[in-house]
Design a protein around this motif. Structure first.
Motif, mmCIF file in Angstrom:
data_model
loop_
_atom_site.group_PDB
_atom_site.id
_atom_site.type_symbol
_atom_site.label_atom_id
_atom_site.label_comp_id
_atom_site.label_asym_id
_atom_site.label_seq_id
_atom_site.Cartn_x
_atom_site.Cartn_y
_atom_site.Cartn_z
ATOM 1 N N GLY A 73 0.777 -1.225 0.000
ATOM 2 C CA GLY A 73 0.000 0.000 0.000
ATOM 3 C C GLY A 73 0.807 1.273 0.000
ATOM 4 O O GLY A 73 0.231 2.354 0.121
ATOM 5 N N SER A 75 3.269 4.301 -1.562
ATOM 6 C CA SER A 75 3.500 4.985 -2.829
ATOM 7 C C SER A 75 4.957 4.818 -3.244
ATOM 8 O O SER A 75 5.804 4.379 -2.458
ATOM 9 N N ARG A 228 -7.732 -1.608 2.975
ATOM 10 C CA ARG A 228 -7.684 -0.484 2.046
ATOM 11 C C ARG A 228 -6.555 -0.650 1.027
ATOM 12 O O ARG A 228 -6.685 -0.234 -0.132
ATOM 13 N N ALA A 232 -7.079 -0.340 -3.033
ATOM 14 C CA ALA A 232 -6.419 0.693 -3.832
ATOM 15 C C ALA A 232 -5.807 0.132 -5.108
ATOM 16 O O ALA A 232 -5.461 0.906 -6.009
#
Length: 707
Positions: A73, A75, A228, A232
């Motif tokens: 998760g 970036s 989550r 994503a």
């Protein structure tokens, strides 16, 4: 099966199998591989990886790079920050992101491969070509070095499956080693080092513990972030073998019927198990309640109100009817959520354990899931391309019985009152119920006063006693007997009672050797036993994923993610040992997410129905199991006597109280050996590729130490 592989060699070994400088394909490379980077330390990804599951970032120099494979998760900028931190030695930063993944960092000539905390994403390594080869699967490395079977490891796996002291860092293949959970493999010019990245608490002083409310809040945040992280990612529509996509609504045909008409395969989008239990229900409700929508790659229902596919398995042939109906009612009540689309998969005798053992892929190593793979594959085939399962919740949330000894070491005796009282009521009223609290307390005190070395020596001696090979609780299945058997540093596994004396003696030698070595890691008995149980479960779950793999589908187990494991470890021991602790923690997690309306009986266990299904499967498949052990390979290796195992199978199928898990271990190991020796081909190609696949010569025992 998906895996990554690479190696690091010295300058002198680079010409003997390693990829030369400046080329993208050396003399040896894995079959069907995708090259992530080349050079003297190449890295490949093998298998049906999705494009978004492979990420490579660079930071400055060309040889400062990080590959992250799996679901992460973070970036790209966050990954670069972690790479810069790892360049200075802070490896823990590479494991602090939501999701489940494997990280490989290269900084100059130093290469670091980081495993996870639970062990669901292991790392293996072996000496090769003047350096070290590593992979996230053991079988390719065994092919690379043409390894033979390590019979001693198989004996330890059957005798003491959850004992790191007996298993060590070995694998079923001689010369292929495993990196322990919570550790990283560091390579520099072929030289290897295994180092831990988690801080360890002192044995003498208890680690500071969070308040219960703060710890539960941390578990909630970690679970929400884990879910989550999966949401994503881009949505995927599994490619059907015929190439046909779902044509959309057809009059008189629902989605399940349309999938059946065009062939089996998971549905696009995101789904979850919904068994009526607390773990799967928590993930399903969290996933359905997160802001945003599950969505599908085709755009169907892309507006608000898109529903998450929830799958419930209805076992019509195994388990008590009353228990099964209660689970179904709880699942139906949970599926009343308007954001859930409920699908019930009904199965009869064809989905019982031990059914259809002739089918199935070759897994990396044996595991108990091999005997139930067909059962679970039917349930997962009705799921989605990304499917949540609640596996691992019991291991990360529940308290191991040995944690009672940890409480005594911290002089917190009053916290033992509720768990020992619950044990006294667990097996029903009897003449011995009044003595249960005192018996459990005495066993916990004995463990708290026993040193680690004394515990290993006692376990080694127990294996050599005629009555010491029995599994936990012998033939009994009571909660009190199981808890008393678990209040020890090391205990024999359920299959140990059927091993030969020679095999048990070899495992005893391993335990004696571990007792003589200085303990590199000082842990309390409960903490160590809980970590070992989690590592064993995570390893078995990895085999479960391989045995039940459906092309195009990904199973997501948030409870085995690094951040969730850390959050669960922060729960106070006094909270863990209370009866119903797992259900209460997950109820608080859902309440913190705004979900409070749960059905009656939520959090009830289903051990009885599972045992009944296993026994029904034994009875139904008895003839094929007896044929499997007519001339077993385990007997050729000297681990069992065929006559003894056949007798045990008949007795268990007839209803005798025997440890069913032990029989599953024996059957799965025999089944895995047959599949391994029947395989064709190898994992490698090229003019310098190995000419012999792993264990091609048959069941050959490695040299054993003197007894």
């Amino acid at each position: 099966m998906r895996w990554l592989v690479g190696w690091s060699c010295t300058a002198s070994g680079a010409g003997n199998g390693a990829a030369p400088h400046g080329t993208e394909a050396g003399p040896v490379q894995p079959v069907g591989a995708q090259l992530l980077w080349d050079g003297p330390a190449p890295l490949w990804a093998v298998g049906d990886w999705r494009p978004d599951e492979i990420r490579v970032v660079h930071a400055g120099a060309s040889l400062t790079r990080l590959a992250v494979l799996g679901r992460c998760g973070a970036s790209d900028d966050t990954l670069r920050g972690g790479l810069l931190a790892a360049r200075g030695g802070a490896l823990r930063h590479l494991t602090a992101w939501p999701g489940s993944y494997t990280a490989v960092a290269q900084v100059g000539r130093r290469l670091t491969v980081v495993g996870d905390l639970a062990g669901a994403r292991p790392v293996f390594h072996t000496s090769w070509s003047g350096g070290t080869a590593y992979a996230t699967a053991a079988l390719p490395l065994a092919d690379l070095v043409e390894a033979q079977l390590d019979i001693g490891y198989l004996a330890a796996l059957l005798a003491c499956p959850d004992s790191p002291e007996a298993l060590g860092d070995g694998t079923p293949y001689a010369g292929v080693r495993r990196v322990p959970p919570g550790h990283a493999l560091v390579l520099r010019d072929g030289a290897r080092d295994v180092t831990g990245y988690e801080p360890q608490a002192s044995l003498a002083v208890a680690a500071p513990q969070l308040a219960a409310e703060q710890a539960v809040s941390g578990v909630r945040d970690a679970l929400v972030e884990a879910v989550r992280a999966r949401f994503a990612a881009p949505r995927h529509a599994p490619a059907h073998p015929s190439g046909d996509r779902d044509p959309g609504p057809v009059p008189g045909m629902g989605p399940a019927f349309r999938r059946t008409a065009r062939g089996s395969g998971p549905a696009p989008g995101i789904g979850a198990d919904l068994s009526g239990g607390s773990a799967s229900a928590t993930l399903a409700l969290l996933a359905a309640g997160l802001p945003g929508i599950p969505g599908t790659p085709l755009g169907h229902g892309s507006g608000t109100g898109e529903r998450l596919l929830a799958v419930t398995f209805n076992d019509l042939a195994g388990g008590p009817v009353r228990t099964r109906e209660a689970e179904l009612e709880r699942a139906r009540a949970l599926a009343a959520n308007p954001r859930l689309h409920h699908v019930v998969v009904a199965a009869g005798a064809e989905a019982l354990p031990y059914a259809d053992l002739d089918r199935g892929p070759l897994t990396d190593e044996p595991g108990p899931s091999l005997v139930t793979a067909e059962r679970h594959r039917r349930r997962l085939a009705a799921g989605s391309a990304d499917h949540f399962v609640g596996h691992g919740a019991r291991q990360v949330l529940d308290a191991h019985p040995a944690r009672l000894a940890d409480l005594l070491m911290d002089r917190r005796r009053r916290h033992l009152l509720r768990p020992v009282s619950a044990l006294a009521r667990a097996d029903g009223p009897s003449a011995h119920s009044l003595f249960v609290p005192f018996t459990v307390y005495r066993a916990a005190r004995r463990l708290a006063r026993m040193t680690y070395r004394e515990g290993l020596e006692e376990a080694a001696a127990r294996l050599l006693r005629p009555t010491g090979a029995a599994g936990p609780g012998g033939g009994t299945t009571g909660a009190v007997d199981a808890s008393l058997a678990a209040l020890t540093w090391v205990r024999p596994g359920p299959a140990a009672r059927w091993l030969t004396g020679e095999a048990l003696a070899e495992v005893s030698v391993r335990l004696h050797g571990a007792a003589l070595r200085p303990a590199a890691l000082q842990q309390r008995p409960g903490e160590r036993r809980a970590a070992a149980a989690l590592a064993r479960y995570a390893a078995d779950h990895r085999i479960f994923e391989q045995a039940t793999e459906i092309r195009g589908q990904r199973l997501h187990t948030p409870f085995l993610d690094n951040q969730v494991v850390r959050a669960c470890r922060a729960l106070p021991e006094a909270l863990r040992v209370q009866p119903g602790a797992r259900a209460s923690v997950l109820r608080a997690v859902l309440a913190g997410a705004g979900i409070r309306d749960l059905p009656a009986g939520w959090g009830a266990t289903s051990h009885a129905s599972h045992a009944a299904a296993v026994r029904a499967g034994l009875h139904t498949s008895l003839s094929s199991l007896l044929a499997l052990f007519d001339t077993p390979l385990l007997a050729d290796a000297g681990l069992v006597e065929a006559r003894v195992v056949r007798s045990a199978l008949r007795a268990a199928a007839g209803g005798e109280a025997l440890p069913l898990d032990g029989l599953a271990d024996l059957v799965s190991t025999e089944l895995w050996l047959r599949r391994l020796l029947a395989r064709r081909g190898t994992c490698w190609t090229g003019p310098s590729a190995p000419r012999q696949r792993a264990v091609a010569g048959g069941v050959t025992a490695t040299p054993r130490p003197g007894i």
